[in-house]
Enzyme design. Structure first.
Site, PDB file in Angstrom:
ATOM      1  N   GLY A  11     -12.906  -2.006 155.126  1.00  0.00           N
ATOM      2  CA  GLY A  11     -14.085  -1.800 154.327  1.00  0.00           C
ATOM      3  C   GLY A  11     -14.490  -0.498 154.016  1.00  0.00           C
ATOM      4  N   TYR A 162     -22.120 -18.967 155.177  1.00  0.00           N
ATOM      5  CA  TYR A 162     -22.239 -17.297 155.466  1.00  0.00           C
ATOM      6  C   TYR A 162     -22.494 -16.987 157.215  1.00  0.00           C
ATOM      7  CZ  TYR A 162     -24.048 -12.641 155.877  1.00  0.00           C
ATOM      8  OH  TYR A 162     -24.309 -11.511 156.180  1.00  0.00           O
TER       9      TYR A 162
END
Length: 374
Positions: A11, A162
């Site tokens: 990322g 999450y």
């Protein structure tokens, strides 16, 4: 210090991953940009190729690789290409992450799969693929962008999927640090305050950036960790705490809007403000942190909230049905809350889990006086 070292960063085409890459590039490091954005995104800035150009301009060498960490073969191909190009891998930064701050019934299955695949499985598989090469390095590190595990229910109730996925990354730190102790350092890094990225813009809307810090603070903290010896392992590090220990005094340089109140990040209670929570005795960590709060001599505001939290009852919540937000100035300034509407109630640092009915602005000293009957 990182000259000639090879960093494999997932990322890294934008945000925190790119900031860590640029910091290492200034030393002359080799950066493998393992990210999936090859074509310009309609709303998000940067591709692996624009990031590569910035890294080269900063003094590093860049290898852009198209990697979706959900695809094991893409990870393997990128790692093999990195080893072929630079001769090995010294550092892995597991930064790629997916987020959906939604409740259990509101989270679509494909979003659950995405978060589990990117955050937990992606971190695990990238670590597994890099480890044979990391073990050959002189000072190898794995750094996961994940939080200290905080078992307070408030961190689970609003975005259970999450939270599980981010704690999965942290559990990789716990397990691998012990498994590879003496061979590879494995640590976690997490911000104390919200960091301004494309993701925070998307989640928080316009104006949110004033309550955030720049990605530079995480890049500087990561650099401190990655230049330590491999014996520094199994730690859950908060950026500001580490940098204060390293002698940094001016944190305004990291603020998007210096002087503006900062929004605290997820998963951090008042008591978990510590640099390295090692795995030794970790099981009792959550219990010990609250039990030892008064013994540690909490500041007046934090102590007041600890007492309020301890006095919570179903009866108070049932009869009050209100949520109070306190914008405090002066020492211990920032946002605090008391939730006497949600089941069980809660109180602490940060914004309330639901919209506040009342917002009070006052000095920290006056807040303490008010709640101690003065």
């Amino acid at each position: 210090k990182l000259a000639g070292c090879t960093l494999f960063i997932t990322g890294a085409s934008r945000g925190i991953g790119k900031a860590i890459a640029l910091k290492a590039a200034k030393d002359g490091a080799n950066i493998v940009i393992a990210a999936k954005t090859a074509e310009p995104h309609p709303t998000l800035p940067g591709t692996i190729y624009t990031a590569a150009a910035e890294i080269e301009a900063a003094g590093g060498k860049a290898l852009p690789c198209i990697v979706n960490v959900r695809e094991e073969q893409q990870i393997i191909n990128a790692v093999e290409k990195a080893v072929k190009t630079f001769g090995g891998i010294d550092i892995l930064v597991n930064n790629a992450s997916a987020i959906s701050l939604t409740g259990t019934l509101e989270t679509e299955t494909k979003k659950v799969n995405l978060m589990m695949d990117v955050n937990v499985r992606g971190t695990y598989l990238t670590s597994k693929t890099c480890l044979p090469y990391l073990r050959k390095s002189r000072n190898p590190h794995i750094l996961n962008l994940s939080p200290p595990m905080n078992m307070h229910p408030m961190w689970f109730k609003n975005h259970c999927a999450y939270t599980i996925s981010k704690y999965g990354m942290s559990m990789c730190v716990l397990g691998m640090a012990e498994e590879f102790r003496g061979e590879v350092a494995v640590n976690a890094l997490w911000p104390k305050t919200a960091i301004h990225t494309a993701a925070t813009d998307m989640l928080g809307g316009s104006g949110i950036e004033k309550q955030c810090r720049k990605t530079d603070i995480l890049a500087d903290a990561a650099y401190c960790i990655l230049t330590k010896p491999k014996s520094f392992t199994g730690n859950f590090i908060i950026d500001e705490v580490l940098l204060r220990e390293e002698g940094v005094k001016d944190f305004d340089v990291y603020a998007i809007a210096p002087g503006h109140p900062l929004m605290p990040d997820f998963f951090l209670d008042v008591e978990t403000d510590m640099t390295a929570m090692e795995q030794e005795g970790y099981a009792d960590g959550a219990k010990a942190s609250t039990e030892s709060a008064s013994a540690k001599g909490l500041s007046p505001v934090a102590e007041t909230f600890r007492v309020i939290q301890g006095a919570m009852s179903e009866e108070y919540v049932r009869t009050t049905q209100g949520v109070f937000q306190f914008e405090l100035s002066g020492e211990e300034g920032g946002t605090w809350y008391i939730d006497l509407r949600t089941k069980g109630g809660s109180a602490g640092f940060g914004k309330p889990p639901v919209t506040a009915d009342v917002v009070m602005s006052m000095s920290s000293a006056d807040f303490v006086k008010m709640f101690t009957g003065e």
